[in-house]
Design a protein around this motif. Structure first.
Motif, PDB file in Angstrom:
ATOM      1  N   GLU A 160       0.816  -1.217   0.000  1.00 16.44           N
ATOM      2  CA  GLU A 160       0.000   0.000   0.000  1.00 16.44           C
ATOM      3  C   GLU A 160       0.848   1.265   0.000  1.00 16.44           C
ATOM      4  O   GLU A 160       0.430   2.293  -0.536  1.00 16.44           O
ATOM      5  N   MET A 161       2.003   1.206   0.608  1.00 15.76           N
ATOM      6  CA  MET A 161       2.891   2.369   0.640  1.00 15.76           C
ATOM      7  C   MET A 161       3.691   2.501  -0.659  1.00 15.76           C
ATOM      8  O   MET A 161       4.326   3.516  -0.890  1.00 15.76           O
ATOM      9  N   GLY A 162       3.664   1.450  -1.471  1.00 20.61           N
ATOM     10  CA  GLY A 162       4.409   1.474  -2.726  1.00 20.61           C
ATOM     11  C   GLY A 162       5.881   1.166  -2.546  1.00 20.61           C
ATOM     12  O   GLY A 162       6.671   1.334  -3.467  1.00 20.61           O
ATOM     13  N   SER A 163       6.264   0.696  -1.362  1.00 16.85           N
ATOM     14  CA  SER A 163       7.671   0.386  -1.122  1.00 16.85           C
ATOM     15  C   SER A 163       8.015  -1.053  -1.501  1.00 16.85           C
ATOM     16  O   SER A 163       9.182  -1.443  -1.469  1.00 16.85           O
ATOM     17  N   ARG A 164       6.990  -1.819  -1.866  1.00 17.65           N
ATOM     18  CA  ARG A 164       7.200  -3.195  -2.304  1.00 17.65           C
ATOM     19  C   ARG A 164       6.266  -3.463  -3.472  1.00 17.65           C
ATOM     20  O   ARG A 164       5.105  -3.068  -3.462  1.00 17.65           O
ATOM     21  N   ARG A 165       6.787  -4.140  -4.492  1.00 17.38           N
ATOM     22  CA  ARG A 165       5.976  -4.445  -5.666  1.00 17.38           C
ATOM     23  C   ARG A 165       4.942  -5.508  -5.358  1.00 17.38           C
ATOM     24  O   ARG A 165       5.242  -6.509  -4.728  1.00 17.38           O
ATOM     25  N   VAL A 166       3.731  -5.287  -5.829  1.00 14.06           N
ATOM     26  CA  VAL A 166       2.670  -6.281  -5.696  1.00 14.06           C
ATOM     27  C   VAL A 166       2.907  -7.320  -6.790  1.00 14.06           C
ATOM     28  O   VAL A 166       2.986  -6.960  -7.969  1.00 14.06           O
ATOM     29  N   PRO A 167       3.010  -8.603  -6.427  1.00  8.83           N
ATOM     30  CA  PRO A 167       3.206  -9.621  -7.466  1.00  8.83           C
ATOM     31  C   PRO A 167       2.004  -9.680  -8.405  1.00  8.83           C
ATOM     32  O   PRO A 167       0.848  -9.572  -7.957  1.00  8.83           O
ATOM     33  N   VAL A 168       2.259  -9.847  -9.677  1.00  6.98           N
ATOM     34  CA  VAL A 168       1.185  -9.948 -10.660  1.00  6.98           C
ATOM     35  C   VAL A 168       0.243 -11.082 -10.284  1.00  6.98           C
ATOM     36  O   VAL A 168      -0.972 -10.965 -10.426  1.00  6.98           O
ATOM     37  N   SER A 169       0.777 -12.159  -9.756  1.00  8.32           N
ATOM     38  CA  SER A 169      -0.051 -13.316  -9.392  1.00  8.32           C
ATOM     39  C   SER A 169      -1.029 -12.995  -8.260  1.00  8.32           C
ATOM     40  O   SER A 169      -2.028 -13.699  -8.080  1.00  8.32           O
ATOM     41  N   ALA A 170      -0.781 -11.924  -7.501  1.00 10.26           N
ATOM     42  CA  ALA A 170      -1.666 -11.544  -6.401  1.00 10.26           C
ATOM     43  C   ALA A 170      -2.815 -10.642  -6.852  1.00 10.26           C
ATOM     44  O   ALA A 170      -3.808 -10.497  -6.135  1.00 10.26           O
ATOM     45  N   LEU A 171      -2.705 -10.059  -8.028  1.00 13.90           N
ATOM     46  CA  LEU A 171      -3.726  -9.102  -8.481  1.00 13.90           C
ATOM     47  C   LEU A 171      -5.135  -9.701  -8.562  1.00 13.90           C
ATOM     48  O   LEU A 171      -6.081  -9.063  -8.096  1.00 13.90           O
ATOM     49  N   PRO A 172      -5.322 -10.909  -9.122  1.00 14.05           N
ATOM     50  CA  PRO A 172      -6.686 -11.456  -9.147  1.00 14.05           C
ATOM     51  C   PRO A 172      -7.275 -11.653  -7.751  1.00 14.05           C
ATOM     52  O   PRO A 172      -8.452 -11.371  -7.517  1.00 14.05           O
ATOM     53  N   THR A 173      -6.467 -12.103  -6.811  1.00 19.81           N
ATOM     54  CA  THR A 173      -6.937 -12.323  -5.443  1.00 19.81           C
ATOM     55  C   THR A 173      -7.302 -11.007  -4.782  1.00 19.81           C
ATOM     56  O   THR A 173      -8.345 -10.899  -4.115  1.00 19.81           O
ATOM     57  N   ILE A 174      -6.473  -9.993  -4.961  1.00 19.27           N
ATOM     58  CA  ILE A 174      -6.754  -8.671  -4.392  1.00 19.27           C
ATOM     59  C   ILE A 174      -8.027  -8.099  -5.004  1.00 19.27           C
ATOM     60  O   ILE A 174      -8.901  -7.603  -4.293  1.00 19.27           O
ATOM     61  N   ALA A 175      -8.141  -8.182  -6.328  1.00 20.58           N
ATOM     62  CA  ALA A 175      -9.326  -7.652  -7.010  1.00 20.58           C
ATOM     63  C   ALA A 175     -10.591  -8.346  -6.519  1.00 20.58           C
ATOM     64  O   ALA A 175     -11.602  -7.683  -6.251  1.00 20.58           O
ATOM     65  N   LYS A 176     -10.534  -9.650  -6.372  1.00 19.87           N
ATOM     66  CA  LYS A 176     -11.714 -10.393  -5.904  1.00 19.87           C
ATOM     67  C   LYS A 176     -12.074  -9.977  -4.480  1.00 19.87           C
ATOM     68  O   LYS A 176     -13.247  -9.757  -4.165  1.00 19.87           O
ATOM     69  N   ALA A 177     -11.078  -9.842  -3.608  1.00 16.42           N
ATOM     70  CA  ALA A 177     -11.330  -9.449  -2.220  1.00 16.42           C
ATOM     71  C   ALA A 177     -11.942  -8.059  -2.134  1.00 16.42           C
ATOM     72  O   ALA A 177     -12.755  -7.784  -1.248  1.00 16.42           O
ATOM     73  N   LEU A 178     -11.583  -7.192  -3.066  1.00 16.64           N
ATOM     74  CA  LEU A 178     -12.083  -5.816  -3.061  1.00 16.64           C
ATOM     75  C   LEU A 178     -13.315  -5.636  -3.945  1.00 16.64           C
ATOM     76  O   LEU A 178     -13.846  -4.526  -4.052  1.00 16.64           O
ATOM     77  N   ALA A 179     -13.744  -6.724  -4.586  1.00 15.29           N
ATOM     78  CA  ALA A 179     -14.923  -6.708  -5.462  1.00 15.29           C
ATOM     79  C   ALA A 179     -14.787  -5.695  -6.600  1.00 15.29           C
ATOM     80  O   ALA A 179     -15.710  -4.942  -6.901  1.00 15.29           O
ATOM     81  N   VAL A 180     -13.599  -5.685  -7.214  1.00 12.68           N
ATOM     82  CA  VAL A 180     -13.346  -4.820  -8.368  1.00 12.68           C
ATOM     83  C   VAL A 180     -12.674  -5.651  -9.454  1.00 12.68           C
ATOM     84  O   VAL A 180     -12.189  -6.747  -9.197  1.00 12.68           O
ATOM     85  N   SER A 181     -12.630  -5.111 -10.649  1.00 18.46           N
ATOM     86  CA  SER A 181     -11.914  -5.792 -11.727  1.00 18.46           C
ATOM     87  C   SER A 181     -10.413  -5.516 -11.590  1.00 18.46           C
ATOM     88  O   SER A 181     -10.008  -4.559 -10.920  1.00 18.46           O
ATOM     89  N   ILE A 182      -9.627  -6.340 -12.223  1.00 17.49           N
ATOM     90  CA  ILE A 182      -8.173  -6.104 -12.225  1.00 17.49           C
ATOM     91  C   ILE A 182      -7.880  -4.770 -12.902  1.00 17.49           C
ATOM     92  O   ILE A 182      -6.995  -4.031 -12.467  1.00 17.49           O
ATOM     93  N   GLU A 183      -8.647  -4.445 -13.931  1.00 19.54           N
ATOM     94  CA  GLU A 183      -8.454  -3.170 -14.631  1.00 19.54           C
ATOM     95  C   GLU A 183      -8.661  -1.996 -13.687  1.00 19.54           C
ATOM     96  O   GLU A 183      -7.884  -1.041 -13.681  1.00 19.54           O
ATOM     97  N   GLU A 184      -9.732  -2.057 -12.887  1.00 19.58           N
ATOM     98  CA  GLU A 184      -9.975  -0.989 -11.914  1.00 19.58           C
ATOM     99  C   GLU A 184      -8.842  -0.926 -10.905  1.00 19.58           C
ATOM    100  O   GLU A 184      -8.396   0.151 -10.513  1.00 19.58           O
ATOM    101  N   LEU A 185      -8.393  -2.092 -10.473  1.00 21.89           N
ATOM    102  CA  LEU A 185      -7.335  -2.167  -9.474  1.00 21.89           C
ATOM    103  C   LEU A 185      -6.058  -1.491  -9.961  1.00 21.89           C
ATOM    104  O   LEU A 185      -5.422  -0.751  -9.222  1.00 21.89           O
ATOM    105  N   ILE A 186      -5.699  -1.726 -11.217  1.00 21.16           N
ATOM    106  CA  ILE A 186      -4.452  -1.146 -11.723  1.00 21.16           C
ATOM    107  C   ILE A 186      -4.635   0.247 -12.312  1.00 21.16           C
ATOM    108  O   ILE A 186      -3.693   0.857 -12.795  1.00 21.16           O
ATOM    109  N   GLY A 187      -5.881   0.742 -12.264  1.00 23.15           N
ATOM    110  CA  GLY A 187      -6.107   2.116 -12.697  1.00 23.15           C
ATOM    111  C   GLY A 187      -6.547   2.262 -14.128  1.00 23.15           C
ATOM    112  O   GLY A 187      -6.591   3.364 -14.653  1.00 23.15           O
ATOM    113  N   GLU A 188      -6.887   1.159 -14.776  1.00 21.45           N
ATOM    114  CA  GLU A 188      -7.376   1.194 -16.151  1.00 21.45           C
ATOM    115  C   GLU A 188      -8.889   1.114 -16.116  1.00 21.45           C
ATOM    116  O   GLU A 188      -9.471   0.061 -16.345  1.00 21.45           O
ATOM    117  N   THR A 189      -9.538   2.234 -15.799  1.00 23.17           N
ATOM    118  CA  THR A 189     -10.984   2.224 -15.605  1.00 23.17           C
ATOM    119  C   THR A 189     -11.761   2.355 -16.905  1.00 23.17           C
ATOM    120  O   THR A 189     -12.945   2.073 -16.932  1.00 23.17           O
TER     121      THR A 189
END
Length: 119
Positions: free
Chosen positions: A47-76
């Motif tokens: 969250e602080m941006g001091s560590r890279r989020v692994p690409v493999s974690a993006l689907p899990t994060i998006a699902k937990a937050l109930a958003v698309s991966i596109e929304e998560l990475i800022g491609e709305t």
């Protein structure tokens, strides 16, 4: 391998979006860490941006937050659709750039207004 300035900016913004979205849905860093199988400190670093989020974690994060991966990475925007970013999304982006104390103040204000609106 050194991280580029563009990557630093991307991961800082991604982390800010994750934090804002996580708070908006009422998930704690500890809960997010459990979902991802990492420590709370790792989620904080994402969250602080001091560590890279692994690409493999993006689907899990998006699902937990109930958003698309596109929304998560800022491609709305949808492919082929042009125009300005929705105002709310722009405001969220601006809030994520504020110092933590100001972010907390904004979140408290929003929670107060939403609580009053639900009465």
């Amino acid at each position: 391998m050194a991280i580029s300035e563009d990557d630093k900016v991307f991961f800082a913004r991604l982390g800010g979006r994750i934090a804002a979205m996580r708070k908006a849905v009422g998930i704690t860093q500890v809960q997010m860490a459990e979902v991802l199988g990492v420590s709370q400190q790792t989620v904080n670093a994402y969250e602080m941006g001091s560590r890279r989020v692994p690409v493999s974690a993006l689907p899990t994060i998006a699902k937990a937050l109930a958003v698309s991966i596109e929304e998560l990475i800022g491609e709305t925007q949808k492919p082929g659709k042009r125009g300005p970013t929705p105002k709310l999304q722009q405001q969220i982006e601006r809030i994520t750039q504020l110092p933590k104390t100001q972010q907390k103040f904004v979140m408290q204000m929003l929670e107060t207004v939403l609580a009053q609106a639900s009465r």
